[in-house]
Design a protein around this motif. Sequence first.
Motif, PDB file in Angstrom:
ATOM      1  N   TRP A  19       0.974  -1.201   0.171  1.00  0.00           N
ATOM      2  CA  TRP A  19       0.025  -0.051   0.135  1.00  0.00           C
ATOM      3  C   TRP A  19       0.742   1.234   0.060  1.00  0.00           C
ATOM      4  CZ3 TRP A  19      -4.030  -1.298  -2.199  1.00  0.00           C
ATOM      5  CH2 TRP A  19      -4.670  -2.408  -1.777  1.00  0.00           C
ATOM      6  N   TYR A  22       0.832   2.802  -3.348  1.00  0.00           N
ATOM      7  CA  TYR A  22      -0.646   3.576  -3.663  1.00  0.00           C
ATOM      8  C   TYR A  22      -1.029   4.457  -2.743  1.00  0.00           C
ATOM      9  CZ  TYR A  22      -0.179  -0.890  -6.871  1.00  0.00           C
ATOM     10  OH  TYR A  22       0.500  -1.769  -7.527  1.00  0.00           O
ATOM     11  N   THR A  28      -5.084   2.111 -10.088  1.00  0.00           N
ATOM     12  CA  THR A  28      -4.144   0.968 -10.436  1.00  0.00           C
ATOM     13  C   THR A  28      -5.201  -0.122 -10.989  1.00  0.00           C
ATOM     14  OG1 THR A  28      -2.426  -0.333  -9.790  1.00  0.00           O
ATOM     15  CG2 THR A  28      -4.382  -0.125  -8.252  1.00  0.00           C
ATOM     16  N   ALA A  30      -6.523  -4.334 -10.834  1.00  0.00           N
ATOM     17  CA  ALA A  30      -6.759  -5.542 -10.148  1.00  0.00           C
ATOM     18  C   ALA A  30      -7.387  -6.337 -10.970  1.00  0.00           C
ATOM     19  CB  ALA A  30      -7.797  -4.976  -8.993  1.00  0.00           C
ATOM     20  N   VAL A  44      -4.770  -6.759  -5.884  1.00  0.00           N
ATOM     21  CA  VAL A  44      -3.790  -5.770  -6.723  1.00  0.00           C
ATOM     22  C   VAL A  44      -2.713  -6.483  -6.523  1.00  0.00           C
ATOM     23  CG1 VAL A  44      -2.720  -3.546  -6.072  1.00  0.00           C
ATOM     24  CG2 VAL A  44      -5.000  -3.880  -5.759  1.00  0.00           C
ATOM     25  N   HIS A  45      -2.351  -7.266  -5.463  1.00  0.00           N
ATOM     26  CA  HIS A  45      -1.117  -8.471  -5.720  1.00  0.00           C
ATOM     27  C   HIS A  45      -1.757  -9.668  -5.313  1.00  0.00           C
ATOM     28  CE1 HIS A  45       2.754 -10.029  -4.074  1.00  0.00           C
ATOM     29  NE2 HIS A  45       3.110  -8.937  -5.042  1.00  0.00           N
ATOM     30  N   GLU A  76      -9.847  -1.424 -13.822  1.00  0.00           N
ATOM     31  CA  GLU A  76      -9.187  -0.203 -12.970  1.00  0.00           C
ATOM     32  C   GLU A  76     -10.007  -0.069 -11.583  1.00  0.00           C
ATOM     33  OE1 GLU A  76      -9.769   2.678 -15.817  1.00  0.00           O
ATOM     34  OE2 GLU A  76      -7.734   2.213 -16.672  1.00  0.00           O
ATOM     35  N   VAL A  79      -7.801   3.496  -5.154  1.00  0.00           N
ATOM     36  CA  VAL A  79      -7.458   2.971  -3.710  1.00  0.00           C
ATOM     37  C   VAL A  79      -7.696   3.953  -2.892  1.00  0.00           C
ATOM     38  CG1 VAL A  79      -5.228   2.608  -2.297  1.00  0.00           C
ATOM     39  CG2 VAL A  79      -5.299   1.617  -4.816  1.00  0.00           C
ATOM     40  N   ARG A  87      -7.306  -0.124   3.908  1.00  0.00           N
ATOM     41  CA  ARG A  87      -7.267   0.172   2.573  1.00  0.00           C
ATOM     42  C   ARG A  87      -8.506  -0.490   1.892  1.00  0.00           C
ATOM     43  NH1 ARG A  87      -3.872   3.859   0.400  1.00  0.00           N
ATOM     44  NH2 ARG A  87      -1.990   4.147   1.719  1.00  0.00           N
ATOM     45  N   LEU A  89     -10.627  -0.641  -2.143  1.00  0.00           N
ATOM     46  CA  LEU A  89     -10.762  -0.610  -3.488  1.00  0.00           C
ATOM     47  C   LEU A  89     -12.302  -0.183  -3.966  1.00  0.00           C
ATOM     48  CD1 LEU A  89      -8.700  -3.624  -4.722  1.00  0.00           C
ATOM     49  CD2 LEU A  89      -7.957  -1.254  -4.312  1.00  0.00           C
ATOM     50  N   THR A  91     -14.621   1.383  -7.670  1.00  0.00           N
ATOM     51  CA  THR A  91     -14.643   1.755  -8.830  1.00  0.00           C
ATOM     52  C   THR A  91     -15.730   2.807  -9.298  1.00  0.00           C
ATOM     53  OG1 THR A  91     -16.278  -0.026  -9.629  1.00  0.00           O
ATOM     54  CG2 THR A  91     -13.789  -0.461  -9.760  1.00  0.00           C
TER      55      THR A  91
END
Length: 104
Positions: A19, A22, A28, A30, A44-45, A76, A79, A87, A89, A91
């Motif tokens: 994190w 970001y 970013t 995902a 994201v990872h 997309e 964050v 954290r 996410l 959209t």
Amino acid sequence: PETRRLALDPAISDAAALWAHYPDGSVTLALVHTVERQRATLLVHPEHPVSVVRADLSPNPLDRVDLLLTEGDVIEVRVVRDPQGRRALRTFDLDDDEPRPTVH
């Protein structure tokens, strides 16, 4: 871009290191890992799954997560921090004129 493959940094082993890359409000990519009717898991990872619900994806209460996302898609995401300061996410507020993530 030629191979359409994303190479992840294996040195990012803990959430704090991930994190740190970001800042709040950044956009970013995902991977949509799992999808259910009202919830999905985004990556994201690979080592750091993030759960999202319909309200993170759409302001329309009639939408369903399983109709908005498909497992295996790369999307997309913005964050942000959730109400508890973790954290998260989302959209629903991505702007078409916003700078997009660059894949190296």
